[in-house]
Design a protein around this motif. Structure first.
Motif, PDB file in Angstrom:
ATOM      1  N   SER A  73      14.294  -1.525 -61.138  1.00  0.00           N
ATOM      2  CA  SER A  73      14.316  -1.948 -59.701  1.00  0.00           C
ATOM      3  C   SER A  73      13.717  -0.696 -58.799  1.00  0.00           C
ATOM      4  CB  SER A  73      15.511  -2.578 -59.179  1.00  0.00           C
ATOM      5  OG  SER A  73      15.512  -3.732 -58.744  1.00  0.00           O
ATOM      6  N   ILE A  74      13.523   0.438 -59.250  1.00  0.00           N
ATOM      7  CA  ILE A  74      13.223   1.481 -58.419  1.00  0.00           C
ATOM      8  C   ILE A  74      12.000   1.474 -57.584  1.00  0.00           C
ATOM      9  CG2 ILE A  74      12.018   3.037 -60.195  1.00  0.00           C
ATOM     10  CD1 ILE A  74      14.961   4.754 -59.105  1.00  0.00           C
ATOM     11  N   ARG A  75      10.970   0.621 -58.017  1.00  0.00           N
ATOM     12  CA  ARG A  75       9.685   0.476 -57.254  1.00  0.00           C
ATOM     13  C   ARG A  75       9.271  -0.889 -57.160  1.00  0.00           C
ATOM     14  NH1 ARG A  75       5.301   3.647 -60.390  1.00  0.00           N
ATOM     15  NH2 ARG A  75       6.448   3.080 -62.217  1.00  0.00           N
ATOM     16  N   THR A 186      19.887   7.593 -49.548  1.00  0.00           N
ATOM     17  CA  THR A 186      19.796   6.555 -48.613  1.00  0.00           C
ATOM     18  C   THR A 186      18.433   5.837 -49.238  1.00  0.00           C
ATOM     19  OG1 THR A 186      18.566   8.021 -47.176  1.00  0.00           O
ATOM     20  CG2 THR A 186      20.725   7.463 -46.485  1.00  0.00           C
ATOM     21  N   PHE A 187      17.639   6.393 -49.964  1.00  0.00           N
ATOM     22  CA  PHE A 187      16.564   5.975 -50.378  1.00  0.00           C
ATOM     23  C   PHE A 187      16.329   5.114 -51.777  1.00  0.00           C
ATOM     24  CE2 PHE A 187      16.574  10.390 -51.679  1.00  0.00           C
ATOM     25  CZ  PHE A 187      16.465  10.097 -53.079  1.00  0.00           C
ATOM     26  N   CYS A 188      17.707   5.264 -52.339  1.00  0.00           N
ATOM     27  CA  CYS A 188      17.919   4.902 -53.847  1.00  0.00           C
ATOM     28  C   CYS A 188      18.613   3.717 -54.040  1.00  0.00           C
ATOM     29  CB  CYS A 188      18.512   6.002 -54.523  1.00  0.00           C
ATOM     30  SG  CYS A 188      18.787   5.923 -56.430  1.00  0.00           S
ATOM     31  N   ARG A 378      12.845   0.477 -50.548  1.00  0.00           N
ATOM     32  CA  ARG A 378      13.542  -0.263 -51.498  1.00  0.00           C
ATOM     33  C   ARG A 378      14.381  -0.931 -50.945  1.00  0.00           C
ATOM     34  NH1 ARG A 378      11.073  -2.098 -53.998  1.00  0.00           N
ATOM     35  NH2 ARG A 378      11.947  -2.608 -56.026  1.00  0.00           N
ATOM     36  N   PRO A 379      14.220  -2.662 -50.875  1.00  0.00           N
ATOM     37  CA  PRO A 379      15.243  -3.489 -50.188  1.00  0.00           C
ATOM     38  C   PRO A 379      16.723  -3.233 -50.625  1.00  0.00           C
ATOM     39  CG  PRO A 379      13.137  -4.693 -51.146  1.00  0.00           C
ATOM     40  CD  PRO A 379      13.458  -3.112 -51.410  1.00  0.00           C
TER      41      PRO A 379
END
Length: 481
Positions: A73-75, A186-188, A378-379
């Motif tokens: 799901s990372i990208r 926060t981006f992961c 990423r949602p």
């Protein structure tokens, strides 16, 4: 040169994994993996569990009774690839109604009910902590019930399951030592798709390494979302260590101790580890690396940005200055250590000045190579919920290009520094470009290719003199020690 999300080997995406035949096999499993090395490692656990249920892996999709996709799901790109693949597989299912299709891993965790109930794309949805439940879920499907288990666990480490080694070269292997992650960057998406961090019993790790060594493996990579925060105190999440008993605290094993144990017990096997987190890397780990010849002198040390203010917005638990201090320690204690990075260009609110901080950090460190990409939301992540993705696409693109160009310059410098020297190389396989050449890596993780010499084989350690290089490969020839 790596310009993709970390540890995602593009050449292996969608690889169908194959095991050696077993006697009790009556059904065929087609198991395809996407994403990072953790997913490929998890596929080996899944194959082992289903092997006991009479499933033999196949590389022919039309032979399969069960098709499983282990997803990432990372990208967004990774998710789109899997959706497209499911469309193709459903066309096969129309011709063969008995066929069962399942989605495993991070995407299963993120899109659970959507796949099963709304879009009817799959029969089974299984999250990364629920693989033991696969036999029960397959029974549920047979009985016409929904088969879904995406329960995240505080304990599951699959410690006593001996993974079936899939594909691979029979020489290098991965051993998972932690699962999940407590660093809420926060981006992961990882803490939400893989759950809270827990460590695996060190004895089970040593046993798995022993099995690999006895099977002829020559290099082992200890694997985790964040290996440096490994902490075994009898089981349970790391964040609950503060509630452990005095005896548990006194007998706890941290990453430095684990690394020392593995290196001492298997002195003739090369050891690597991935991924490290700057905030958790202790001096003790560097001292263990310096002490043991068989621990490779290479650290993947993601930084994501060279700006303290961006690092704060990312919720990284270190500053630019603290990262520099760590780099100085590495250079002092393990002077010949190679370093690689992850870098995000254009994170939320990034200014030109903050971008320049990233470039100056790279200039200070001079990494051997890096994984570089432009920020994309990423949602479900905190950044997606709370921060506008406000850097213009053309600025992201330019900044990424500047980062890549600087890395190419440093990669060329670092590779050139290896030329003229003799390197111990583990032969991992044939060179992709010329089967008359071997390829392998030195302790710094640099790839070397060199002409084959009669009597050498995959799995041999040989000495190679580096004669020339590109930014990604050293060209050399075998020499006597």
């Amino acid at each position: 040169m790596h310009t993709e999300e970390k540890h995602i080997d593009e050449a292996r995406q969608g690889e169908a994994l194959i095991t050696s035949p077993t006697r009790n096999a009556t059904k065929k499993l087609f198991l395809e993996s996407y994403g990072c090395q953790m997913n490929f490692s998890d596929s080996e656990i899944v194959a082992s569990i289903l092997n006991n249920e009479g499933y033999q892996t196949t590389q022919k999709v039309d032979e399969a009774d069960l098709i499983l996709l282990n997803t990432c799901s990372i990208r967004e790109k990774a998710e789109q690839t899997v959706r497209k693949r499911l469309g193709t597989l459903n066309a096969i299912k129309k011709q063969k109604p008995s066929l069962k299709i399942g989605v495993l891993g991070c995407m299963a965790e993120r899109l659970k009910h959507k796949f099963l109930e709304e879009e009817h794309l799959v029969d089974i949805v299984v999250g990364p902590d629920a693989y033991r439940d696969l036999p029960n879920l397959l029974n549920d499907v047979e009985d016409g019930r929904d088969a879904i288990n995406v329960q995240l666990s505080k304990e599951e480490t699959y410690a006593e399951i001996s993974p079936v080694r899939l594909g691979g070269n029979g020489v290098t292997a991965f051993v998972t030592i932690t699962r999940g992650c407590d660093n809420m960057c926060t981006f992961c998406v990882v803490p939400f798709t893989r759950g809270r961090e827990r460590s695996r019993d060190p004895h089970s790790i040593l046993n798995e390494c022993k099995e690999l060594v006895e099977s002829g493996y020559k290099e082992i990579t200890l694997l985790g979302q964040n290996v440096d925060s490994y902490l075994w105190y009898g089981g349970g999440p790391k964040k609950e260590f503060k509630n452990a008993t005095d005896i548990q605290k006194a007998t706890a094993v941290d990453f430095g101790q684990l690394l020392d144990m593995v290196a001492t017990q298997f002195p003739n096997v090369r050891l690597r580890f991935s991924t490290s987190n700057p905030q958790d890397m202790e001096e003790k780990v560097l001292e263990v690396m310096a002490k043991h010849k068989n621990i490779c002198k290479y650290i993947h040390l993601p930084v994501q940005s060279g700006s303290t203010t961006v690092l704060e917005r990312m919720n990284r638990q270190h500053t630019r200055e603290e990262y520099f201090e760590l780099i100085d320690k590495i250079r002092r204690i393990v002077p010949d250590c190679a370093l690689s990075h992850d870098m995000i260009a254009g994170f939320c609110g990034e200014t030109e000045e903050e971008h320049q901080d990233t470039l100056s950090l790279m200039e200070y460190v001079k990494y051997d190579f890096g994984y570089m990409f432009a920020y994309s939301e990423r949602p479900g992540t905190p950044a997606h919920k709370k921060m506008p993705d406000d850097v213009l696409p053309e600025d992201k693109k330019r900044r990424l290009q500047e980062i890549i160009e600087m890395q190419q310059k440093h990669s060329a410098e670092r590779m050139n520094s290896y030329v003229g020297k003799i390197h111990e190389v583990l032969i991992e396989g044939n060179s992709k470009r010329d089967e008359n050449f071997w390829y392998g890596r030195n302790t710094q993780n640099a790839v070397l290719v060199f002409p084959k010499v009669e009597g050498t084989k995959i799995g041999d350690f040989v000495n190679v003199k580096a004669n020339s290089c590109t930014t990604a490969t050293i060209i050399g020839e075998m020499v006597e020690a």
